[in-house]
Design a protein around this motif. Structure first.
Motif, short mmCIF file in Angstrom:
data_model
loop_
_atom_site.label_atom_id
_atom_site.label_comp_id
_atom_site.label_asym_id
_atom_site.label_seq_id
_atom_site.Cartn_x
_atom_site.Cartn_y
_atom_site.Cartn_z
N GLY A 42 0.79 -1.22 0.00
CA GLY A 42 0.00 0.00 0.00
C GLY A 42 0.83 1.28 0.00
N ASP A 43 2.14 1.15 -0.15
CA ASP A 43 2.98 2.35 -0.20
C ASP A 43 2.87 3.05 -1.55
OD1 ASP A 43 4.53 2.39 2.39
OD2 ASP A 43 4.94 0.35 1.74
N HIS A 44 2.68 2.26 -2.60
CA HIS A 44 2.47 2.81 -3.95
C HIS A 44 1.15 2.30 -4.48
CE1 HIS A 44 6.40 4.48 -4.23
NE2 HIS A 44 7.07 3.40 -4.63
N GLN A 45 0.54 3.08 -5.36
CA GLN A 45 -0.66 2.65 -6.08
C GLN A 45 -0.26 2.29 -7.50
OE1 GLN A 45 -3.51 2.27 -4.34
NE2 GLN A 45 -2.09 2.85 -2.70
N PRO A 46 -0.77 1.17 -8.04
CA PRO A 46 -0.43 0.84 -9.42
C PRO A 46 -1.01 1.87 -10.38
CG PRO A 46 -2.13 -0.64 -8.58
CD PRO A 46 -1.68 0.20 -7.43
N THR A 47 -0.27 2.12 -11.46
CA THR A 47 -0.81 2.98 -12.52
C THR A 47 -1.94 2.26 -13.25
OG1 THR A 47 1.45 3.84 -12.77
CG2 THR A 47 -0.12 4.38 -14.52
N GLU A 48 -1.76 0.96 -13.44
CA GLU A 48 -2.81 0.10 -14.01
C GLU A 48 -2.78 -1.23 -13.28
OE1 GLU A 48 -2.06 -0.50 -18.19
OE2 GLU A 48 -1.64 1.64 -18.45
N GLY A 49 -3.92 -1.89 -13.21
CA GLY A 49 -3.97 -3.23 -12.64
C GLY A 49 -4.48 -3.24 -11.22
N HIS A 50 -4.54 -4.44 -10.65
CA HIS A 50 -5.10 -4.59 -9.32
C HIS A 50 -4.55 -5.84 -8.65
CE1 HIS A 50 -7.82 -6.68 -12.13
NE2 HIS A 50 -7.82 -7.60 -11.18
N VAL A 51 -4.86 -5.96 -7.37
CA VAL A 51 -4.40 -7.08 -6.55
C VAL A 51 -5.61 -7.90 -6.13
CG1 VAL A 51 -3.22 -7.72 -4.40
CG2 VAL A 51 -2.45 -5.69 -5.68
N VAL A 58 -8.75 -6.57 -3.79
CA VAL A 58 -8.57 -5.77 -2.59
C VAL A 58 -8.04 -4.39 -2.95
CG1 VAL A 58 -8.26 -7.63 -0.90
CG2 VAL A 58 -6.29 -6.86 -2.24
N ASP A 59 -8.43 -3.43 -2.14
CA ASP A 59 -8.00 -2.05 -2.31
C ASP A 59 -6.89 -1.80 -1.30
OD1 ASP A 59 -7.91 0.55 -3.13
OD2 ASP A 59 -9.58 1.20 -1.86
N LEU A 60 -5.66 -1.70 -1.77
CA LEU A 60 -4.52 -1.50 -0.88
C LEU A 60 -4.09 -0.03 -1.00
CD1 LEU A 60 -2.59 -4.79 -1.75
CD2 LEU A 60 -4.22 -4.40 0.12
N ALA A 61 -4.97 0.85 -0.54
CA ALA A 61 -4.76 2.28 -0.73
C ALA A 61 -3.80 2.88 0.28
CB ALA A 61 -6.10 3.01 -0.68
N SER A 62 -3.45 2.13 1.32
CA SER A 62 -2.56 2.65 2.35
C SER A 62 -1.84 1.48 3.01
CB SER A 62 -3.35 3.42 3.41
OG SER A 62 -4.15 2.51 4.14
N PRO A 63 -0.71 1.74 3.67
CA PRO A 63 -0.05 0.66 4.42
C PRO A 63 -0.98 0.05 5.47
CG PRO A 63 1.49 2.47 4.07
CD PRO A 63 0.13 2.95 3.60
N ALA A 64 -1.82 0.86 6.09
CA ALA A 64 -2.74 0.33 7.11
C ALA A 64 -3.71 -0.67 6.48
CB ALA A 64 -3.50 1.48 7.77
#
Ligand SMILES: Nc1ncnc2c1ncn2[C@@H]1O[C@H](COP(=O)(O)OP(=O)(O)OP(=O)(O)O)[C@@H](O)[C@H]1O
Ligand SMILES: [Mg+2]
Length: 95
Positions: A42-51, A58-64
């Motif tokens: 969650g430290d970086h957001q992908p320019t394209e793609g997902h996890v 899942v939305d890994l928008a932050s380290p938390a």
């Protein structure tokens, strides 16, 4: 895919981390290993793609959020905590 301005750090990478297996991710300096892991933490957001985790996007928008999803990273030296166990390094911040 992850771009930093004109730099393409990751280009259409797809990989699986199967449960119950150890997966080694190897590549030369600058290949994009740390960038991929920073997306998973969650430290970086992908320019394209997902996890996808356990079949769910899942939305890994932050380290938390990544920690809440159960994703932990032990950084390479010198950022490890040398005098505690591997498990304590994995759970650093949650003890
Ligand atoms: N924050 C950033 N801003 C701009 N470019 C970046 C940034 N982070 C990484 N890069 C670039 O993205 C590419 C991938 O870097 P990354 O650090 O992910 O590689 P690495 O495989 O971890 O390398 P190493 O083996 O040296 O740790 C490199 O070209 C790097 O210079
Ligand atoms: Mg690296």
């Amino acid at each position: 895919t992850k771009r930093f301005g004109a730099v393409r750090a990751l280009g259409g990478v797809t990989l699986d981390f199967p449960a119950g297996q150890v997966t080694a991710l190897m590549g030369e300096n600058g290949a994009g290993k740390s960038t991929l892991l920073k997306i998973l933490t969650g430290d970086h957001q992908p320019t394209e793609g997902h996890v996808v985790l356990d079949g769910e996007r899942v939305d890994l928008a932050s380290p938390a959020q990544a920690r809440a999803a159960g994703i932990r990273i032990i950084p390479q030296e010198p950022e490890i905590i040398p005098h505690v166990s591997v498990a304590e390094n994995v759970y650093a911040g949650s003890l």
